[in-house]
Every structure is written in structure tokens, then in C-alpha cells.
Design an enzyme around this catalytic site. Structure first.
Site, PDB file in Angstrom:
ATOM      1  N   THR A  50       1.009  -1.366   0.678  1.00 36.42           N
ATOM      2  CA  THR A  50       0.284   0.160   0.112  1.00 36.42           C
ATOM      3  C   THR A  50       1.307   1.244   0.055  1.00 36.42           C
ATOM      4  O   THR A  50       1.896   1.334  -0.154  1.00 36.42           O
ATOM      5  CB  THR A  50      -0.738  -0.149   1.050  1.00 36.42           C
ATOM      6  OG1 THR A  50      -0.052   0.195   2.697  1.00 36.42           O
ATOM      7  CG2 THR A  50      -1.753  -1.257   1.762  1.00 36.42           C
ATOM      8  N   CYS A  51       0.412   2.072  -0.007  1.00 36.09           N
ATOM      9  CA  CYS A  51       0.978   3.656   0.124  1.00 36.09           C
ATOM     10  C   CYS A  51       1.686   3.452   0.966  1.00 36.09           C
ATOM     11  O   CYS A  51       2.977   3.882   1.554  1.00 36.09           O
ATOM     12  CB  CYS A  51      -0.207   4.897   0.671  1.00 36.09           C
ATOM     13  SG  CYS A  51      -0.862   4.904  -1.504  1.00 36.09           S
ATOM     14  N   ASN A  52       1.536   2.795   2.641  1.00 33.97           N
ATOM     15  CA  ASN A  52       2.225   3.154   3.489  1.00 33.97           C
ATOM     16  C   ASN A  52       3.232   1.545   4.536  1.00 33.97           C
ATOM     17  O   ASN A  52       3.597   1.603   5.710  1.00 33.97           O
ATOM     18  CB  ASN A  52       1.384   3.321   4.366  1.00 33.97           C
ATOM     19  CG  ASN A  52       0.941   4.896   4.679  1.00 33.97           C
ATOM     20  OD1 ASN A  52       1.713   5.610   4.150  1.00 33.97           O
ATOM     21  ND2 ASN A  52      -0.330   5.693   5.063  1.00 33.97           N
ATOM     22  N   PRO A 122     -10.214   2.959   7.395  1.00 37.55           N
ATOM     23  CA  PRO A 122     -10.899   1.323   7.643  1.00 37.55           C
ATOM     24  C   PRO A 122     -10.423   0.644   5.778  1.00 37.55           C
ATOM     25  O   PRO A 122     -10.263  -0.136   5.673  1.00 37.55           O
ATOM     26  CB  PRO A 122     -12.507   2.016   7.181  1.00 37.55           C
ATOM     27  CG  PRO A 122     -12.279   3.468   6.053  1.00 37.55           C
ATOM     28  CD  PRO A 122     -11.484   3.806   7.019  1.00 37.55           C
ATOM     29  N   GLY A 196      -6.053  12.833 -10.691  1.00 34.48           N
ATOM     30  CA  GLY A 196      -5.931  11.291 -10.400  1.00 34.48           C
ATOM     31  C   GLY A 196      -7.601  11.116  -9.694  1.00 34.48           C
ATOM     32  O   GLY A 196      -8.014  11.997  -9.146  1.00 34.48           O
ATOM     33  N   GLY A 198      -8.578   8.200  -8.727  1.00 31.64           N
ATOM     34  CA  GLY A 198      -8.707   6.119  -7.739  1.00 31.64           C
ATOM     35  C   GLY A 198      -9.338   6.686  -6.440  1.00 31.64           C
ATOM     36  O   GLY A 198      -9.558   8.044  -6.218  1.00 31.64           O
ATOM     37  N   GLU A 199      -8.962   5.226  -5.520  1.00 26.95           N
ATOM     38  CA  GLU A 199      -9.683   5.542  -4.429  1.00 26.95           C
ATOM     39  C   GLU A 199      -9.722   7.059  -3.481  1.00 26.95           C
ATOM     40  O   GLU A 199     -10.166   7.764  -2.640  1.00 26.95           O
ATOM     41  CB  GLU A 199      -9.268   4.042  -3.822  1.00 26.95           C
ATOM     42  CG  GLU A 199     -10.202   3.775  -2.624  1.00 26.95           C
ATOM     43  CD  GLU A 199      -9.867   3.217  -1.973  1.00 26.95           C
ATOM     44  OE1 GLU A 199     -10.654   2.127  -0.757  1.00 26.95           O
ATOM     45  OE2 GLU A 199      -8.782   2.184  -2.125  1.00 26.95           O
ATOM     46  N   MET A 200      -7.946   7.053  -2.966  1.00 32.11           N
ATOM     47  CA  MET A 200      -7.088   7.680  -2.255  1.00 32.11           C
ATOM     48  C   MET A 200      -8.429   9.207  -2.912  1.00 32.11           C
ATOM     49  O   MET A 200      -8.973  10.335  -2.061  1.00 32.11           O
ATOM     50  CB  MET A 200      -6.262   8.164  -2.236  1.00 32.11           C
ATOM     51  CG  MET A 200      -5.634   6.705  -1.245  1.00 32.11           C
ATOM     52  SD  MET A 200      -5.705   6.323  -0.389  1.00 32.11           S
ATOM     53  CE  MET A 200      -4.548   7.391   0.051  1.00 32.11           C
TER      54      MET A 200
END
Length: 429
Positions: A50-52, A122, A196, A198-200
């Protein structure tokens, strides 16, 4: 046998390292899984990226000593180095390694969002589920990791339902909005461009609208996707080719794309700033890899924050959720114990199956003898006898089965004794 997790996250590694180790697509994860499962000592494997965080979960095959476990660790490090074309020395010191109980507890914390930058967000549960589904599709999991991943998702569900950790949902996107609100008093008068779709980016958009923002623009390489989201939130879709022109009239820019390179460069902003009369422009780059060239921050009136800069906003959320996190940790510990109870019970499964098979064989043989001796018995009576003998076998076997499944200090002796008592060893000989 051993469970091992090797990884790095936002707490151990800066974004410059995380972006070099990240698997930036499902295809990359699939390719990595295919390579890893072929390596010696790796029996099952799941990758969470993931990003993190980037984490590799491994169930080792036929590894029972510390030396060979260490070999598996070195194998994974070498794989990361080769796959991402980066020297081991560049990332090795940022890695953490957890084994067995610590590995299981860590995964349960990750899935339950107790190890996230913002505790309680979440998104990570869905990301863990997706990571598991990718591993399933590539057939790199079996009995152990299948059960482990399912228990991780179950634990996350318990935490969500039994604590208040999910109230007022937060995420990295929410933290980004919090940072914007600290800088700008009246968001309703500002224009925002999301780069972008996407989800973020969508999460950030939801939070911004909830905070009163009205002038929202969205650009994406896939214009149709940008139009869909813009329509849903009363925003304006901008062709990706018009990015530079849109920057001229935008106050705030949030970048969240999957591009492996800089989307906004220093040279681009050098051309944009004179056109906007050097009015301040505020960037939040929540992409990994980063989409905005860090050199942009050196330009006058350009303010750039990346995902690591969100930590101040994150800290306030962590404090608010600390009590609920403590409750969640007790659930994680409880589920970790249950997992190892199940894992330890596997040692006795072959013995239990053998004992039950032997008992069933004896039962069938005796019923056949009985039927041969009393040939004129009605079928109803034979069925009743069959049911009765099955019930007797189950009742007799219940206590030995429970004893063999339960954890105890002398389990190996118990298993050995059961094999001798029921004559299993003599049959195998």
C-alpha cells in the site's frame, strides 16, 4: 515450520524508500508471487503493498531450525533487491522481521487498522482482503495462510463491530483535507484540482465537499473516469492534456495517481507561476511513488506536502482513538491465541483421523458379521443398528478427540500414547 513477515512501513522507512520497494500494480504483485513461491523454503506467500507499507508474509516449507529460517529471510531480501533493482544496503536497515506469534499478531493489527498511519482508517482491511485474493488467484496460499488471512479479516470485523474505533472515519485523504483547512479559512472560495481518479482521490473529494468546497476540478489520464466522478460530485472534469492550463487557475492541488513518475515537474511550475502572477499554490502529494517533483517546493509561493508530512494531522486522530485501540488490542491478542490453538491442533489431526478410521472399520466389519448371522432382519432394524453404532463410536471418540486437539505441555507424549493405545504404529509396520 514457521510464519515470517518481512516488511517496512511509514514508521520505519521514509517515502523515498517505500516508493522504491512498492509493488505498484496487481500485475507486479502477481509476478512477484510467482517468483517467490519458486524459492527454496517458501511454501506459501502473500504480499501486501500500500502507500504506507510493503509486507511479505511467508509460511516456510520444511524449515525447522533458526539457520534455515535466516536463509529464507535472506532469500526475500535478495528477491526485493533483484525485483526492484535496488541494492540491499539501501533498504535493509528499514526492514522489520516478525516470526510466529509476533507475525500473526502484526497481521491482525494491520488488518484491524491498528498499525495504520491513522488508527481506525477502514481502507487497509479492504487492501488486505484484495492482497489475499491476488495470492489466491495465483495459488500461492494453502491451508496455513488461507486460515491466517481469513482470521485476520475476521479479527478486523470484530474490532470494527466491538469497538468505536471506526467512528468518524478517517484516512490519509482525510488528513490531507485537515491540513488544507489549517491553511485556508474559507474553502468555499477556493478552487481545488484533484489529479488522479483513484480511491484516495475520491475519498479526498468526499471530505472536501463535506467541508464546504464547491469549486472542484478533476483530471485523470482516463477522461471518462474523471467525468464519472466529476458528475457524481458536481465537479468539472478536465482533460489530462490541459493540466498545465488548469494549474494556472487553481489554489489547491491534491495528487493521487498510480503513475510511476513525476506528473508535475519543477519545469512545469516554472512556466505556470508567472502566468498565475505568482499567487500561492498549495500541493498535497499523497501518491506513492510521488507525483510532484520535490524540487517544486524550492519555488517561491509553491507549498508542497507529501504523504509523510501528514503526520501532524495523524497524531491528533491517534490520541482520540487511543482508548478504543486498547480495546482492539485485546481482541487481537485473543484471536492470536485462537489461531495458534488451531495451528497446534493440526499436529494431532492425522492421529484423530486414523483412530476414527480404525473405529469405523471395526464398526463396519461387525455390522457385516451381524447381518450375515441374522439374514432375515428387516432393513429398518439394520438402519437403526447402523445409526446406534455410529452414535456409540462418536460418544466414545469424543473425549480422546478433545484431548488430542487441546493444547497441553506434553502433547507429543499424548499423541505417541494415543498411537500406541489404539495400535496405529503396529498397523503401519
Amino acid at each position: 515450520m514457521s510464519l515470517i513477515v518481512i516488511g517496512l512501513n511509514h514508521k520505519t522507512a521514509p517515502v523515498e524508500i517505500r516508493e522504491k520497494i512498492a509493488f505498484n500494480s496487481k500485475e507486479a504483485i502477481k509476478e512477484a508471487l510467482k517468483e517467490l513461491i519458486q524459492r527454496e523454503g517458501i511454501g506459501e506467500v502473500v504480499i501486501i503493498s500500500t502507500c504506507n507499507r510493503v509486507e511479505i508474509y511467508v509460511y516456510t516449507a520444511n524449515v525447522s531450525d533458526l539457520k534455515r529460517e535466516n536463509q529464507v529471510e535472506e532469500t526475500i531480501k535478495a528477491f526485493l533487491s533483484n525485483f526492484h533493482n535496488i541494492e540491499i544496503g539501501e533498504f535493509e536497515n528499514y526492514l522489520y522481521v516478525y516470526k510466529d506469534t509476533e507475525a500473526v499478531e502484526h497481521l491482525f493489527k494491520v488488518a484491524s487498522s491498528l498499525d495504520s498511519m491513522i488508527v481506525g482508517e477502514p481502507q487497509i482491511t479492504g487492501q488486505v482482503k484484495e492482497s489475499y485474493e491476488i495470492a489466491l488467484s495465483e495459488r500461492t496460499t494453502s491451508l496455513i495462510l488461507n486460515y491466517l488471512m481469513n482470521r485476520a479479516l475476521f479479527t478486523a470485523k470484530r474490532v470494527r463491530n466491538e469497538t468505536r474505533i471506526g467512528e468518524n472515519p478517517v484516512s490519509v485523504s482525510y488528513a490531507a483535507v485537515g491540513l488544507i483547512k489549517k491553511v485556508f479559512d474559507e474553502l468555499s472560495k477556493k478552487s481545488i484540482l484533484l489529479v488522479g481518479a483513484g480511491e484516495m482521490a475520491e475519498l479526498a473529494l468526499r471530505h472536501l465537499i463535506g467541508s464546504g468546497i464547491k469549486n472542484v476540478y478533476l483530471t485523470n489520464r482516463t477522461f471518462q473516469r474523471a467525468e464519472e466522478i466529476a458528475k457524481e460530485f458536481n465537479g468539472v472534469a478536465v482533460p489530462f492534456g490541459n493540466l498545465k492550463e488548469q494549474l494556472v487557475k487553481t489554489d489547491i492541488v491534491i495528487c493521487s495517481t498510480g503513475a510511476p513518475h513525476y506528473v508535475i515537474t519543477e519545469q512545469m511550475l516554472k512556466e505556470v507561476m508567472p502566468l498565475r502572477k505568482h499567487k500561492p499554490i498549495f500541493f498535497i502529494d499523497i501518491s506513492v511513488p510521488r507525483n510532484v517533483d520535490p524540487a517544486c517546493n524550492e519555488l517561491d509561493n509553491v507549498y508542497l506536502y507529501n504523504i509523510d508530512d501528514l503526520q501532524d494531522v495523524v497524531d491528533s486522530n491517534i490520541l482520540e482513538r487511543k482508548k478504543e485501540a486498547e480495546k482492539a488490542l485485546s481482541i487481537v491478542q485473543e484471536e492470536t491465541e485462537k489461531f495458534f490453538q488451531w495451528l497446534n491442533s493440526l499436529e494431532s489431526v492425522p492421529v484423530i483421523v486414523s483412530i476414527r478410521n480404525k473405529a469405523e472399520q471395526v464398526r463396519q466389519e461387525e455390522i457385516e458379521k451381524f447381518k450375515a448371522k441374522y439374514k432375515d432382519l428387516p432393513p429398518e432394524l439394520i438402519n437403526s443398528i447402523d445409526y446406534l453404532t455410529q452414535s456409540i463410536i462418536n460418544k466414545i471418540m469424543h473425549s480422546p478427540t478433545v484431548a488430542l486437539k487441546n493444547n497441553c505441555e506434553n502433547k507429543e507424549i499424548l499423541i505417541f500414547s494415543a498411537r500406541r493405545l489404539f495400535g496405529l504404529d503396529s498397523e503401519e509396520e
